[in-house]
Design a protein around this motif. Structure first.
Motif, PDB file in Angstrom:
ATOM      1  N   ASP A   1     -53.416 -56.960 -58.666  1.00 38.54           N
ATOM      2  CA  ASP A   1     -54.303 -58.089 -59.001  1.00 38.54           C
ATOM      3  C   ASP A   1     -53.604 -59.424 -58.773  1.00 38.54           C
ATOM      4  OD1 ASP A   1     -56.262 -56.304 -59.656  1.00 38.54           O
ATOM      5  OD2 ASP A   1     -55.910 -56.394 -61.824  1.00 38.54           O
ATOM      6  N   PHE A   2     -52.349 -59.508 -59.199  1.00 39.68           N
ATOM      7  CA  PHE A   2     -51.593 -60.755 -59.033  1.00 39.68           C
ATOM      8  C   PHE A   2     -51.386 -61.081 -57.558  1.00 39.68           C
ATOM      9  CE2 PHE A   2     -47.353 -62.788 -58.592  1.00 39.68           C
ATOM     10  CZ  PHE A   2     -47.674 -64.011 -59.160  1.00 39.68           C
ATOM     11  N   VAL A   3     -50.988 -60.090 -56.771  1.00 38.54           N
ATOM     12  CA  VAL A   3     -50.749 -60.304 -55.347  1.00 38.54           C
ATOM     13  C   VAL A   3     -52.028 -60.760 -54.654  1.00 38.54           C
ATOM     14  CG1 VAL A   3     -50.171 -59.142 -53.173  1.00 38.54           C
ATOM     15  CG2 VAL A   3     -48.811 -58.696 -55.217  1.00 38.54           C
ATOM     16  N   GLN A   4     -53.138 -60.101 -54.971  1.00 34.46           N
ATOM     17  CA  GLN A   4     -54.402 -60.471 -54.337  1.00 34.46           C
ATOM     18  C   GLN A   4     -54.827 -61.895 -54.713  1.00 34.46           C
ATOM     19  OE1 GLN A   4     -56.834 -56.887 -55.491  1.00 34.46           O
ATOM     20  NE2 GLN A   4     -57.311 -56.846 -53.310  1.00 34.46           N
ATOM     21  N   SER A   5     -54.620 -62.263 -55.976  1.00 33.12           N
ATOM     22  CA  SER A   5     -55.034 -63.602 -56.407  1.00 33.12           C
ATOM     23  C   SER A   5     -54.227 -64.689 -55.702  1.00 33.12           C
ATOM     24  CB  SER A   5     -54.908 -63.735 -57.927  1.00 33.12           C
ATOM     25  OG  SER A   5     -53.547 -63.719 -58.330  1.00 33.12           O
ATOM     26  N   ILE A   6     -52.912 -64.464 -55.513  1.00 32.95           N
ATOM     27  CA  ILE A   6     -52.068 -65.454 -54.833  1.00 32.95           C
ATOM     28  C   ILE A   6     -52.478 -65.585 -53.374  1.00 32.95           C
ATOM     29  CG2 ILE A   6     -49.719 -65.981 -54.084  1.00 32.95           C
ATOM     30  CD1 ILE A   6     -50.183 -66.437 -57.044  1.00 32.95           C
ATOM     31  N   ILE A   7     -52.699 -64.454 -52.707  1.00 34.45           N
ATOM     32  CA  ILE A   7     -53.094 -64.492 -51.292  1.00 34.45           C
ATOM     33  C   ILE A   7     -54.443 -65.190 -51.138  1.00 34.45           C
ATOM     34  CG2 ILE A   7     -53.786 -63.066 -49.327  1.00 34.45           C
ATOM     35  CD1 ILE A   7     -51.723 -60.995 -50.257  1.00 34.45           C
ATOM     36  N   LYS A   8     -55.399 -64.860 -52.005  1.00 34.54           N
ATOM     37  CA  LYS A   8     -56.739 -65.468 -51.915  1.00 34.54           C
ATOM     38  C   LYS A   8     -56.660 -66.973 -52.125  1.00 34.54           C
ATOM     39  CE  LYS A   8     -61.459 -64.912 -53.628  1.00 34.54           C
ATOM     40  NZ  LYS A   8     -62.339 -64.176 -54.566  1.00 34.54           N
ATOM     41  N   ASN A   9     -55.869 -67.394 -53.106  1.00 38.71           N
ATOM     42  CA  ASN A   9     -55.720 -68.819 -53.377  1.00 38.71           C
ATOM     43  C   ASN A   9     -55.107 -69.549 -52.182  1.00 38.71           C
ATOM     44  OD1 ASN A   9     -55.591 -71.177 -55.304  1.00 38.71           O
ATOM     45  ND2 ASN A   9     -53.413 -70.944 -54.884  1.00 38.71           N
ATOM     46  N   GLU A  10     -54.109 -68.935 -51.555  1.00 40.58           N
ATOM     47  CA  GLU A  10     -53.457 -69.547 -50.408  1.00 40.58           C
ATOM     48  C   GLU A  10     -54.400 -69.607 -49.203  1.00 40.58           C
ATOM     49  OE1 GLU A  10     -50.384 -71.511 -48.431  1.00 40.58           O
ATOM     50  OE2 GLU A  10     -50.688 -71.052 -50.557  1.00 40.58           O
ATOM     51  N   GLU A  11     -55.200 -68.566 -49.018  1.00 41.28           N
ATOM     52  CA  GLU A  11     -56.195 -68.580 -47.939  1.00 41.28           C
ATOM     53  C   GLU A  11     -57.183 -69.722 -48.119  1.00 41.28           C
ATOM     54  OE1 GLU A  11     -58.139 -65.040 -45.670  1.00 41.28           O
ATOM     55  OE2 GLU A  11     -57.607 -64.328 -47.660  1.00 41.28           O
ATOM     56  N   GLU A  12     -57.652 -69.887 -49.367  1.00 41.27           N
ATOM     57  CA  GLU A  12     -58.609 -70.961 -49.657  1.00 41.27           C
ATOM     58  C   GLU A  12     -57.999 -72.319 -49.339  1.00 41.27           C
ATOM     59  OE1 GLU A  12     -59.444 -70.155 -53.743  1.00 41.27           O
ATOM     60  OE2 GLU A  12     -61.227 -68.946 -53.306  1.00 41.27           O
ATOM     61  N   ARG A  13     -56.744 -72.505 -49.727  1.00 36.55           N
ATOM     62  CA  ARG A  13     -56.058 -73.774 -49.470  1.00 36.55           C
ATOM     63  C   ARG A  13     -55.943 -74.028 -47.968  1.00 36.55           C
ATOM     64  NH1 ARG A  13     -50.613 -74.733 -52.665  1.00 36.55           N
ATOM     65  NH2 ARG A  13     -50.796 -76.593 -51.382  1.00 36.55           N
ATOM     66  N   PHE A  14     -55.687 -72.968 -47.200  1.00 33.20           N
ATOM     67  CA  PHE A  14     -55.519 -73.155 -45.771  1.00 33.20           C
ATOM     68  C   PHE A  14     -56.842 -73.531 -45.094  1.00 33.20           C
ATOM     69  CE2 PHE A  14     -54.791 -71.266 -41.381  1.00 33.20           C
ATOM     70  CZ  PHE A  14     -54.167 -72.400 -40.918  1.00 33.20           C
ATOM     71  N   HIS A  15     -57.932 -72.943 -45.564  1.00 35.21           N
ATOM     72  CA  HIS A  15     -59.235 -73.320 -45.010  1.00 35.21           C
ATOM     73  C   HIS A  15     -59.485 -74.814 -45.216  1.00 35.21           C
ATOM     74  CE1 HIS A  15     -61.159 -69.609 -43.580  1.00 35.21           C
ATOM     75  NE2 HIS A  15     -60.413 -68.993 -44.475  1.00 35.21           N
ATOM     76  N   GLU A  16     -59.038 -75.341 -46.367  1.00 34.67           N
ATOM     77  CA  GLU A  16     -59.153 -76.780 -46.615  1.00 34.67           C
ATOM     78  C   GLU A  16     -58.201 -77.556 -45.692  1.00 34.67           C
ATOM     79  OE1 GLU A  16     -58.237 -77.228 -50.718  1.00 34.67           O
ATOM     80  OE2 GLU A  16     -59.990 -76.104 -51.420  1.00 34.67           O
ATOM     81  N   THR A  17     -56.995 -77.001 -45.494  1.00 33.20           N
ATOM     82  CA  THR A  17     -55.991 -77.651 -44.646  1.00 33.20           C
ATOM     83  C   THR A  17     -56.472 -77.778 -43.208  1.00 33.20           C
ATOM     84  OG1 THR A  17     -54.174 -76.837 -46.008  1.00 33.20           O
ATOM     85  CG2 THR A  17     -53.635 -77.441 -43.754  1.00 33.20           C
ATOM     86  N   ILE A  18     -57.182 -76.751 -42.744  1.00 39.17           N
ATOM     87  CA  ILE A  18     -57.695 -76.804 -41.375  1.00 39.17           C
ATOM     88  C   ILE A  18     -58.556 -78.045 -41.196  1.00 39.17           C
ATOM     89  CG2 ILE A  18     -59.286 -75.689 -39.750  1.00 39.17           C
ATOM     90  CD1 ILE A  18     -58.226 -73.000 -40.720  1.00 39.17           C
ATOM     91  N   GLY A  19     -59.378 -78.358 -42.216  1.00 42.58           N
ATOM     92  CA  GLY A  19     -60.213 -79.558 -42.163  1.00 42.58           C
ATOM     93  C   GLY A  19     -59.378 -80.823 -42.097  1.00 42.58           C
ATOM     94  N   ASP A  20     -58.308 -80.893 -42.912  1.00 36.70           N
ATOM     95  CA  ASP A  20     -57.429 -82.069 -42.893  1.00 36.70           C
ATOM     96  C   ASP A  20     -56.742 -82.210 -41.541  1.00 36.70           C
ATOM     97  OD1 ASP A  20     -58.107 -82.522 -45.507  1.00 36.70           O
ATOM     98  OD2 ASP A  20     -56.335 -81.521 -46.332  1.00 36.70           O
ATOM     99  N   GLY A  21     -56.285 -81.080 -40.987  1.00 35.94           N
ATOM    100  CA  GLY A  21     -55.613 -81.113 -39.695  1.00 35.94           C
ATOM    101  C   GLY A  21     -56.541 -81.550 -38.576  1.00 35.94           C
ATOM    102  N   GLU A  22     -57.797 -81.085 -38.637  1.00 39.24           N
ATOM    103  CA  GLU A  22     -58.762 -81.489 -37.617  1.00 39.24           C
ATOM    104  C   GLU A  22     -58.976 -83.001 -37.634  1.00 39.24           C
ATOM    105  OE1 GLU A  22     -62.078 -79.012 -38.598  1.00 39.24           O
ATOM    106  OE2 GLU A  22     -61.571 -77.501 -37.085  1.00 39.24           O
ATOM    107  N   LEU A  23     -59.072 -83.579 -38.845  1.00 40.41           N
ATOM    108  CA  LEU A  23     -59.252 -85.028 -38.962  1.00 40.41           C
ATOM    109  C   LEU A  23     -58.050 -85.772 -38.380  1.00 40.41           C
ATOM    110  CD1 LEU A  23     -60.837 -87.487 -39.959  1.00 40.41           C
ATOM    111  CD2 LEU A  23     -59.748 -87.182 -42.203  1.00 40.41           C
TER     112      LEU A  23
END
Length: 885
Positions: A350-372
């Motif tokens: 559960d802990f491993v999955q939560s960390i990976i999911k949180n990091e994935e979510e952050r990266f999806h946001e980062t992609i938007g920042d990088g595109e700008l």
């Protein structure tokens, strides 16, 4: 050859060497313990370095393991080649001064060809050896059923990484047949040991028989060692006869799971997509195990590697049509494949999955920042008449924004730009060089000390129950020489038959004190360390009398500093439990310092500890102190300790009988250190700092006892100084006085703003008089120094009231930043020209972005030097909105 699963192969290997008298060690954590030269555990021998360089002697000199390892120096080749991985398992058998070449070679052959074991066809096996190592050559030639024509001399077969143990090695290759021979017969690499796909290296036997000295000379090792390594993934590929490691049962279930998530893409039918399947399957294994071992995503060190692997996986997922969060869904499949042997991953699912999911979510946001950011870069290059994104610009997007090079290339191509890939690689190599310079050789070892290893005398530590003891000197070692006496003012390591001095271990510092002859202090003890054979060795400096081997003296520990250390050590145990209780079970120790002055505790956690949590943690420890709870310490079998729920400290090795420190049945840890007998003896506990030290690791520092009281006294003195400065008599009057000053300051600011508004009103005639026009639309541009956004909004109100023009562009330079506001009147908005459309191209020229309502938009920028260029670009920005309208 038998058909076996990866789990069966691993089990066969460990069983074989267990039958040969080896101690089967479980896989150690991927995070190195007390080894700053390593970023990750990168081989089976990496966890055994202390035995190979002689700083510690194992109970059993024969050891075997299947060690999970990470290597990240060639991430770009993962998925491209047949056998590059970030995480892999290394099967190994090791001899620490016990058996040597003969047994190592015989047993390797037996395991590979024996009917009970792997049952390889001997004709398929080839061997390389170091040409000067004639002993190894003769041993292979004496092996029954070994074809001597399959023995190949190779000059590179000598394992040497600098100072420390080194020696020749012999490598075993498997001939996969002509169908894997993709080289011409006359190719110089077409032989066992060459760069080819036919002859696959499966096992390397290293014979450490020399000490590589600091002066680059080689001398025979006091104790010769054997270190072997056989990659499980590669061995499974041979046995299951797969083209690459990725078609084995270690990876295919993960790949099949990815297929169900992809946009209808099948691994077996894919060409370019195969690389993406492989990259994701490889990276998610490394990420899952690294997080379960306590590493967390961050912007440096191990955390940066995890973040990079996750982001590469997300980008390869996009190539397969996967645009949703998906990586955490792959972890249960890894557990199905490897969970029986690596139970720790299952326990932390559960802990491993939560960390990976949180990091994935952050990266999806980062992609938007990088595109700008990339849009801004492309716009700037367009103005400069350039069509190439430089390597430095692409690398900044990659390094600062986490924006992958592949995505930069895609967006650049869509906008008729290219990317300087060579320049990007130059920047990447600079970063690699910085990383290499930041740490030592990843596989470095110390030079073996023959003198220290030769001391085998019995030793008893009596410091748990007493601070002084009579003891007899058993050995004196100075500069690799054994002495029978130590002169005044000389310093050397002294071994006694017993000692009350605690040696530095487990984060607790060594005791200090003195050596007495009767009542006379004759020598000082400045350090205590654990010797290779387990004794405590004391760094001693005689003050008034020489010390003699075989003579007895009285050893006395400094009781005052020991008590302070005990207070801090017991408080550390309570702090550890407090962190787990309040933050969660993932808050595991990753380092500590316990001394007489303070305690420091490093632990894994994925975010800053809040003020409220810190308050709860401090209160938790102080509640135990106030309740005067006994500290019960007992020795018991390790299985009994585990049944009690005892927590093993990170990285420590424990024997069959362990020492358990139990505080109120709540904090129960295996620990060999010294402690107070009751929590009330700690006095008080004060948390003084909490900070991040990188790679998902937080650090807490705290004080106990008299040190905590002195801390409170310092704060009280500071409080009294503040009272005097604010001219208040009592502490209770401080807050009302501060509130009063804040109100007075607020009122002063209000008056200043009011006066500013009046000045703007008075100056507006001058500010708005220079009106310009673009295709029938009038505009005014105003540049104000050191004006806030609120001030510019007030200017906009005055402009609107005066109806000075259709559009107002107001900008200010303040604190090396630019603030831009655009106002548009209702009539112009109705025609289709909006503030947001105007501000977007203008904001790029001051290094920023922004938006807002049609009538008003706001932007901030980091490049105030571009303000004049921005002013010059206003007509074109307005004209563009007219054309669009």
């Amino acid at each position: 050859m038998k058909q076996l699963t990866s789990a069966e192969i691993r089990d066969l290997f460990l069983t074989f060497y267990k039958d040969k008298g080896h101690d089967v060690r479980p896989s150690a954590s991927l995070i190195p313990i007390n080894d700053p030269t390593l970023l990750w555990i990168n081989s089976g021998v990496a966890t055994l370095k202390k035995y190979f360089d002689g700083t510690e002697t194992p109970e059993n000199p024969r050891i075997t393991n299947s060690q999970k390892s990470i290597r990240t120096n060639d991430i770009g080749n993962v998925g491209v080649t047949a056998r590059h991985h970030t995480l892999f398992e290394m099967l190994g058998n090791f001899s620490i001064g016990d058996y040597f070449k003969e047994e190592a070679i015989e047993w390797a052959w037996e395991f590979l060809t024996g009917e009970k074991w792997l049952a390889f066809d001997p004709e398929k096996l080839f061997v390389t050896y170091y040409p000067k190592d004639t002993e190894t050559k003769e041993l292979w030639e004496a092996i029954p059923n070994f074809d001597n024509s399959h023995l190949v001399p190779v000059e590179d077969n000598f394992w040497d990484i600098g100072a420390g143990p080194c020696g020749p090695d012999t490598e075993i290759f498997y001939d996969r047949g002509e169908s894997y021979n993709n080289l011409a017969e006359d190719d110089p690499e077409n032989y066992p040991g060459g760069e080819n796909e036919r002859w696959l290296e499966i096992w390397n036997l290293v014979f450490s028989e020399f000490n590589h000295m600091p002066d680059d000379t080689y001398v025979p090792l006091p104790h010769k060692n054997v270190d072997t390594g056989m990659g499980l993934e590669r061995l499974v590929s041979v046995i299951q006869d797969t083209p690459t490691n990725f078609e084995t049962d270690l990876f295919m279930p993960i790949i099949e799971k990815i297929e169900t998530l992809s946009d209808g893409i099948k691994y077996s039918e894919s060409n370019e997509g195969k690389v993406s399947f492989k990259v994701i399957a490889d990276h998610i294994r490394a990420v899952a195990f690294a997080i379960s071992d306590g590493a967390l995503p961050s912007n440096e060190g191990r955390g940066y590697i995890i973040r990079r692997l996750i982001r590469r996986s997300v980008m390869h997922g996009r190539r397969l049509g996967i645009t949703t969060l998906f990586l955490s869904d792959l972890v249960p499949t890894i557990i199905e494949i490897m969970g029986d042997y690596y139970a720790g991953l299952s326990e932390k699912l559960d802990f491993v999955q939560s960390i990976i999911k949180n990091e994935e979510e952050r990266f999806h946001e980062t992609i938007g920042d990088g595109e700008l950011q990339l849009e801004n870069t492309l716009a700037q290059l367009t103005e400069e008449g350039k069509t190439v994104v430089s390597g430095a610009q692409a690398f900044q997007l990659y390094d600062t924004f986490g924006f992958p090079l592949e995505l930069t290339e895609e967006m650049a191509l869509e906008n008729n730009f290219t990317v300087d890939n060579d320049g990007f690689e130059v920047e990447m190599e600079k970063q690699r060089e910085r990383a290499r310079a930041a740490r030592s050789n990843e596989e470095s070892m110390s030079v073996q000390s023959e003198a220290l290893q030769a001391v085998t005398s019995e030793f008893e530590f009596v410091g748990h129950s007493q601070l002084s003891s009579n003891a007899t000197i058993k050995a004196i070692i100075k500069d690799e020489e054994s002495l029978d006496h130590l002169l005044i003012n000389e310093e050397a390591w002294v071994f006694f038959n017993r000692s009350p001095f605690y040696a530095e271990m487990g984060g607790q510092v060594a005791d200090s004190g003195g050596i007495y002859d009767g009542s006379e202090l004759i020598a000082e003890v400045n350090d205590v360390q654990k010797a290779p054979n387990g004794q405590y060795m004391h760094k001693v400096k005689p003050l008034s009398m020489r010390l003699n081997e075989g003579q007895s003296y009285t050893l006395v520990v400094n009781g005052k500093t020991r008590l302070k250390t005990n207070q801090n050590h017991t408080a550390t145990h309570l702090l550890h439990q407090a962190l787990k209780t309040i933050l969660g079970e993932h808050a595991n120790q990753s380092g500590s310092y316990v001394g007489p002055d303070r305690l420091r505790f490093d632990f894994s956690h994925f975010g800053k500890v809040t003020d409220e949590e810190l308050k709860q943690i401090e209160q938790y420890v102080n509640d135990f102190i106030e309740n005067a709870v006994n500290v019960d310490i007992n020795e018991m079998p390790i299985d009994e300790a585990k049944a009690l729920g005892a927590m093993a400290l990170f990285g420590e090795k424990y024997g069959d009988v362990v020492r358990v420190v139990n505080i109120g049945n709540e904090s129960i840890e295996l620990c060999g250190g010294t402690h107070v007998s009751n929590t009330n003896d700690i006095g008080t506990f004060k948390l003084v700092s909490e900070s991040g030290i990188g790679a998902g690791i937080r650090r807490i520092e705290a004080l106990t006892g008299q040190a905590a009281i002195e801390y409170y006294q310092e704060k009280e003195a500071m409080l009294q100084a503040v009272q005097a400065e604010l001219k208040v008599q009592q502490t209770q009057q401080l807050l009302p006085r501060i509130h009063q000053l804040q109100e007075e300051l607020k009122e002063a600011h209000s008056k200043v703003e009011s006066l500013s508004a009046k000045l703007l009103q008075e100056e507006s005639g001058n500010l708005f008089k220079e009106t310009e026009e673009v295709e029938g639309i009038t505009f005014v541009s105003v540049v104000q120094e050191n004006q806030s956004a609120d001030g510019l909004r007030q200017l906009g109100d005055v402009w609107r009231e005066k109806q000075a023009s259709n559009i107002l562009v107001a900008v200010s330079n303040q604190d090396d930043k630019a603030t831009l506001l655009v106002f548009v009147d209702d009539e112009t908005v109705a025609k289709g020209t909006k503030a947001g459309d105007i501000i977007k191209p203008l904001a790029k020229l001051i290094g920023g972005g922004g938006g807002g309502r049609p009538q008003m938009a706001q932007a901030g920028g980091k490049k105030p030097a571009g303000i004049q260029d921005m002013i010059n670009a206003i007509p074109e920005a307005i004209k563009a909105t007219i054309k669009e309208a």
